[in-house]
Design an enzyme around this catalytic site. Sequence first.
Site, short mmCIF file in Angstrom:
data_model
loop_
_atom_site.label_atom_id
_atom_site.label_comp_id
_atom_site.label_asym_id
_atom_site.label_seq_id
_atom_site.Cartn_x
_atom_site.Cartn_y
_atom_site.Cartn_z
N CYS A 165 -2.47 9.01 3.18
CA CYS A 165 -2.11 8.57 1.84
C CYS A 165 -3.21 8.82 0.81
O CYS A 165 -2.92 9.06 -0.36
CB CYS A 165 -1.71 7.10 1.84
N GLU A 224 0.88 -1.17 0.00
CA GLU A 224 0.00 0.00 0.00
C GLU A 224 0.91 1.21 0.00
O GLU A 224 1.44 1.61 1.03
CB GLU A 224 -0.92 -0.03 1.23
#
Length: 478
Positions: free
Chosen positions: A282, A248
């Site tokens: 993010c 990720e």
Amino acid sequence: MKYYQCYIDNQWCDALSGERLAIDNPATGEIIAEVPACSAEDAERALQSAEKARVSWGLLPAVERANYLYRICDGLQAERDHFARLLVLEQGKTLAEAGFEVDDTIRYMRYAAEAARRIQGEILPADAPNEQLFIHRVPYGVTLGICAYNYPLALIGRKLGPALIAGNVMILKPHESTPVTGSEFCRLVEQAGLPAGVVNLVTGTGPELGQKLVESPITKMISVTGSIRAGQAIAAAASANLAALSLELGGNAPFIVLDDADIDAAVEAAVVARFANAGQVCICNESVLVAEAVADEFTEKLLARAAQVRLADPMSNSGMGPVSTASSLQRIESMVSRSLSEGAELAMGGKRGEGYQFGRGHWYEPTVLLNARAESEAVRDELFGPVLPVVRIEGYEEALSITNARPDGLSAYLWTRNPSIYMDAIRRLETGTIFLNKGIVGYVNGYHNGHKLSGLGGEDGVHGLEGYLQKRTVYMAY
């Protein structure tokens, strides 16, 4: 200042070298803790401990594994305030945001525990008589969880919960700037009575510690939350042993506002998503792409709303905290400076915090850049800080072209009332997550993943759990 040890084979321990890392408070720059500076030798201790534990843990019924997770969750709930304050001290988010992170950690782990009765195999018809075809889902064995600094506790819950419920053991490697909550989390692991080696935690830097963990043939699956550069390096290091990967990684999410958007709702969503956790999320919006027809109205309202976001002591819950690391602060400063030299205009902020309270630590003012170009650095690259560049566009097709031309593809926001456009965007926007007329959010039963350079695999929900299981096919004659 307090010293927090590593947790290996259910023992609290120091680095074999005796060396330590100092951890600072992002709000003040003061050293608040020390942790072991582990080396390859310490990594080997954790690897051997995990290897000894993997078989017996994997054979334990999933519902029994779930009971351990529930006990950890109960411990977190009982000490919610303690862990929230630790997060503020070592990471810099506000106390309210830290409390939400503790809650999210519990939510991730409870969801994983609830999946104990939902790990399913498949029975398929065989081609011959008196035969049966099965597909079982089985654990990898020793897994590695590498966590970023922006959510040091929630990322542990997000990785460890599904890893353990699937029957894996896990070695946790927190970011070197935020290892304190990880060490304290393992105190709850100890209290919950997990068998030795099921959870190990080692602290240290990537080159000294992480490389050994990643390259070891004992490590069979690696879950990483971090930058694209870090993910690429880990994937290369893990390639010799073909370890399974869940990466990720970073992204550069555009916040697309078209001429039929609900401007007031879009402005609120843009400000909340950009300045939450000092911009260190993010999937937050990294830039605004706003249609020329509504750009003046949107910009005026954006600046008014962003002006309400002010630097404040993160323990006070009244504003925005600092960025987490000194290197992040330096990167943000440099990127803003170069973007201004490329033609962007500074509308607010654009400098470090000032005065006694904000002149120390890693403070950067909430910043908005106007009239930025799509190719400028602040728009092109991930800032990961409290800076929002605004780009004027002609419309949807230009926004789509700018977004899809990027090498990453983690998330995107699209504000429009036109169903033809947002249905088209679902098919054509090359990102793992799309927020349609919606601000930033993440549900445990969703799926958090990226496309292109933003990663492989993903976290959360049934698909996240699936990433911690491998398939075993059985052809049986009877």
